[in-house]
Design a protein around this motif. Structure first.
Motif, mmCIF file in Angstrom:
data_model
loop_
_atom_site.group_PDB
_atom_site.id
_atom_site.type_symbol
_atom_site.label_atom_id
_atom_site.label_comp_id
_atom_site.label_asym_id
_atom_site.label_seq_id
_atom_site.Cartn_x
_atom_site.Cartn_y
_atom_site.Cartn_z
ATOM 1 N N TYR A 151 14.935 1.197 1.280
ATOM 2 C CA TYR A 151 14.458 0.167 2.198
ATOM 3 C C TYR A 151 15.262 -1.109 2.001
ATOM 4 C CZ TYR A 151 10.488 2.986 3.598
ATOM 5 O OH TYR A 151 9.706 3.977 4.129
ATOM 6 N N SER A 152 15.468 -1.841 3.076
ATOM 7 C CA SER A 152 16.251 -3.072 3.003
ATOM 8 C C SER A 152 15.487 -4.180 2.284
ATOM 9 C CB SER A 152 16.639 -3.535 4.409
ATOM 10 O OG SER A 152 15.478 -3.694 5.205
ATOM 11 N N SER A 153 14.163 -4.076 2.255
ATOM 12 C CA SER A 153 13.352 -5.096 1.591
ATOM 13 C C SER A 153 11.960 -4.555 1.293
ATOM 14 C CB SER A 153 13.210 -6.334 2.494
ATOM 15 O OG SER A 153 12.462 -6.002 3.648
ATOM 16 N N VAL A 154 11.252 -5.269 0.440
ATOM 17 C CA VAL A 154 9.865 -4.916 0.146
ATOM 18 C C VAL A 154 9.023 -5.098 1.406
ATOM 19 C CG1 VAL A 154 7.822 -5.575 -1.199
ATOM 20 C CG2 VAL A 154 10.044 -5.468 -2.311
ATOM 21 N N ALA A 155 9.351 -6.110 2.200
ATOM 22 C CA ALA A 155 8.599 -6.364 3.436
ATOM 23 C C ALA A 155 8.718 -5.171 4.394
ATOM 24 C CB ALA A 155 9.106 -7.639 4.105
ATOM 25 N N HIS A 156 9.918 -4.608 4.489
ATOM 26 C CA HIS A 156 10.125 -3.447 5.371
ATOM 27 C C HIS A 156 9.309 -2.252 4.868
ATOM 28 C CE1 HIS A 156 12.942 -0.180 7.098
ATOM 29 N NE2 HIS A 156 12.032 -0.477 7.985
ATOM 30 N N LEU A 157 9.380 -1.983 3.573
ATOM 31 C CA LEU A 157 8.590 -0.892 2.984
ATOM 32 C C LEU A 157 7.103 -1.137 3.253
ATOM 33 C CD1 LEU A 157 8.855 0.803 -0.447
ATOM 34 C CD2 LEU A 157 6.695 -0.159 0.290
ATOM 35 N N SER A 158 6.634 -2.331 2.961
ATOM 36 C CA SER A 158 5.210 -2.654 3.118
ATOM 37 C C SER A 158 4.751 -2.492 4.557
ATOM 38 C CB SER A 158 4.927 -4.081 2.642
ATOM 39 O OG SER A 158 5.192 -4.185 1.271
ATOM 40 N N SER A 159 5.576 -2.944 5.479
ATOM 41 C CA SER A 159 5.242 -2.848 6.901
ATOM 42 C C SER A 159 5.131 -1.380 7.333
ATOM 43 C CB SER A 159 6.324 -3.563 7.703
ATOM 44 O OG SER A 159 6.288 -3.196 9.041
ATOM 45 N N GLN A 160 6.105 -0.580 6.949
ATOM 46 C CA GLN A 160 6.082 0.837 7.316
ATOM 47 C C GLN A 160 4.929 1.568 6.623
ATOM 48 O OE1 GLN A 160 9.514 3.608 6.493
ATOM 49 N NE2 GLN A 160 9.855 3.143 8.666
ATOM 50 N N PHE A 161 4.696 1.248 5.371
ATOM 51 C CA PHE A 161 3.612 1.860 4.600
ATOM 52 C C PHE A 161 2.265 1.563 5.266
ATOM 53 C CE2 PHE A 161 0.601 2.399 1.141
ATOM 54 C CZ PHE A 161 1.110 3.472 0.426
ATOM 55 N N LYS A 162 2.059 0.299 5.642
ATOM 56 C CA LYS A 162 0.792 -0.092 6.263
ATOM 57 C C LYS A 162 0.633 0.562 7.637
ATOM 58 C CE LYS A 162 -2.400 -3.717 7.010
ATOM 59 N NZ LYS A 162 -3.029 -4.760 6.284
ATOM 60 N N LYS A 163 1.735 0.670 8.385
ATOM 61 C CA LYS A 163 1.688 1.290 9.713
ATOM 62 C C LYS A 163 1.244 2.750 9.615
ATOM 63 C CE LYS A 163 4.620 2.087 13.724
ATOM 64 N NZ LYS A 163 5.977 1.989 14.262
ATOM 65 N N ILE A 164 1.719 3.467 8.590
ATOM 66 C CA ILE A 164 1.402 4.892 8.438
ATOM 67 C C ILE A 164 0.046 5.108 7.765
ATOM 68 C CG2 ILE A 164 2.138 7.078 7.362
ATOM 69 C CD1 ILE A 164 3.992 6.155 9.656
ATOM 70 N N THR A 165 -0.234 4.363 6.710
ATOM 71 C CA THR A 165 -1.447 4.612 5.923
ATOM 72 C C THR A 165 -2.628 3.713 6.281
ATOM 73 O OG1 THR A 165 -0.887 3.032 4.165
ATOM 74 C CG2 THR A 165 -0.037 5.299 3.925
ATOM 75 N N GLY A 166 -2.331 2.583 6.895
ATOM 76 C CA GLY A 166 -3.386 1.613 7.173
ATOM 77 C C GLY A 166 -3.680 0.709 5.991
ATOM 78 N N LEU A 167 -2.910 0.886 4.918
ATOM 79 C CA LEU A 167 -3.110 0.105 3.694
ATOM 80 C C LEU A 167 -1.805 -0.557 3.269
ATOM 81 C CD1 LEU A 167 -4.920 2.878 1.619
ATOM 82 C CD2 LEU A 167 -6.039 0.959 2.766
ATOM 83 N N SER A 168 -1.926 -1.667 2.590
ATOM 84 C CA SER A 168 -0.726 -2.244 1.978
ATOM 85 C C SER A 168 -0.445 -1.446 0.707
ATOM 86 C CB SER A 168 -0.977 -3.713 1.620
ATOM 87 O OG SER A 168 -1.925 -3.789 0.563
ATOM 88 N N PRO A 169 0.794 -1.436 0.224
ATOM 89 C CA PRO A 169 1.084 -0.721 -1.023
ATOM 90 C C PRO A 169 0.219 -1.198 -2.191
ATOM 91 C CG PRO A 169 3.129 -1.277 0.071
ATOM 92 C CD PRO A 169 2.017 -1.957 0.829
ATOM 93 N N SER A 170 -0.039 -2.506 -2.255
ATOM 94 C CA SER A 170 -0.857 -3.010 -3.367
ATOM 95 C C SER A 170 -2.306 -2.537 -3.257
ATOM 96 C CB SER A 170 -0.780 -4.536 -3.466
ATOM 97 O OG SER A 170 -1.165 -5.121 -2.249
ATOM 98 N N HIS A 171 -2.829 -2.466 -2.035
ATOM 99 C CA HIS A 171 -4.193 -1.961 -1.855
ATOM 100 C C HIS A 171 -4.233 -0.464 -2.195
ATOM 101 C CE1 HIS A 171 -7.879 -0.911 0.673
ATOM 102 N NE2 HIS A 171 -8.313 -1.596 -0.357
#
Length: 186
Positions: A151-171
């Motif tokens: 991923y180009s950034s943590v923000a990109h990972l977090s955004s994609q993760f939340k879009k798929i799972t409905g959760l932030s990585p930290s949650h």
């Protein structure tokens, strides 16, 4: 003799195939994800026995060229995302094209037609499951995971993760195992 097997996506699948081959007295040269090479030429009876044994394990022997190509695409993606320790730094479309010696547009159209999802969505689904796994292991922080997964950034990972799972990585990290899906179910 080379044979192609659908749904063979993990080391557990490889072991199941080895076990089936041994049961039938067949000698394998190679057992890779999605394909095997055996020393013998199968007669119709042995082929049918192998086919039935693999079906009992949730696997399927295939001769269809498009299905074989789809399984090769899946195998390459799974190998890169789940079985490589190296950070993902490749362009998947170029990599798949080069590895399979086909135009990416052809691969992408065929994959979508047969699987009902795009290669990109398939890759993202597997990346998210791998990220869940890495979060669960607690060995890497989110920044390290983002780098490892390309991923180009943590923000990109977090955004994609939340879009798929409905959760932030930290949650997700707080609830850990609750949302894990096995590779075979993707």
């Amino acid at each position: 003799m080379k044979l192609y097997i659908k749904y063979m996506v993990s080391n557990r699948c490889k072991q199941a195939v080895r076990d089936e081959l041994k049961k039938l007295g067949l000698h394998f040269i190679v057992v890779n994800l999605g394909e095997i090479e055996i020393m013998e030429t199968l007669n119709l009876e042995k082929r049918e026995l192998l086919k039935r044994g693999l079906l009992d394990c949730g696997l399927e022997l295939t001769d269809d060229k498009k299905t074989i190509l789809i399984e090769k695409i899946k195998t390459i993606i799974i190998q890169m995302i789940h079985h490589s320790e190296e950070p993902i730094k490749v362009n998947f479309s170029s990599y798949l094209s080069e590895k399979l010696d086909h135009n990416y547009t052809y691969l992408a159209n065929m994959f979508s037609e047969i699987q009902g999802i795009t290669i990109e969505h398939y890759i993202i689904s597997h990346k998210i499951e791998r990220i869940k796994e890495l979060i669960t292991y607690n060995d890497l922080n989110i920044t390290e995971i983002a780098w490892k997964m390309g991923y180009s950034s943590v923000a990109h990972l977090s955004s994609q993760f939340k879009k798929i799972t409905g959760l932030s990585p930290s949650h997700f990290k707080q609830i850990k195992e609750k949302k894990r899906i096995s590779i075979e179910e993707l």
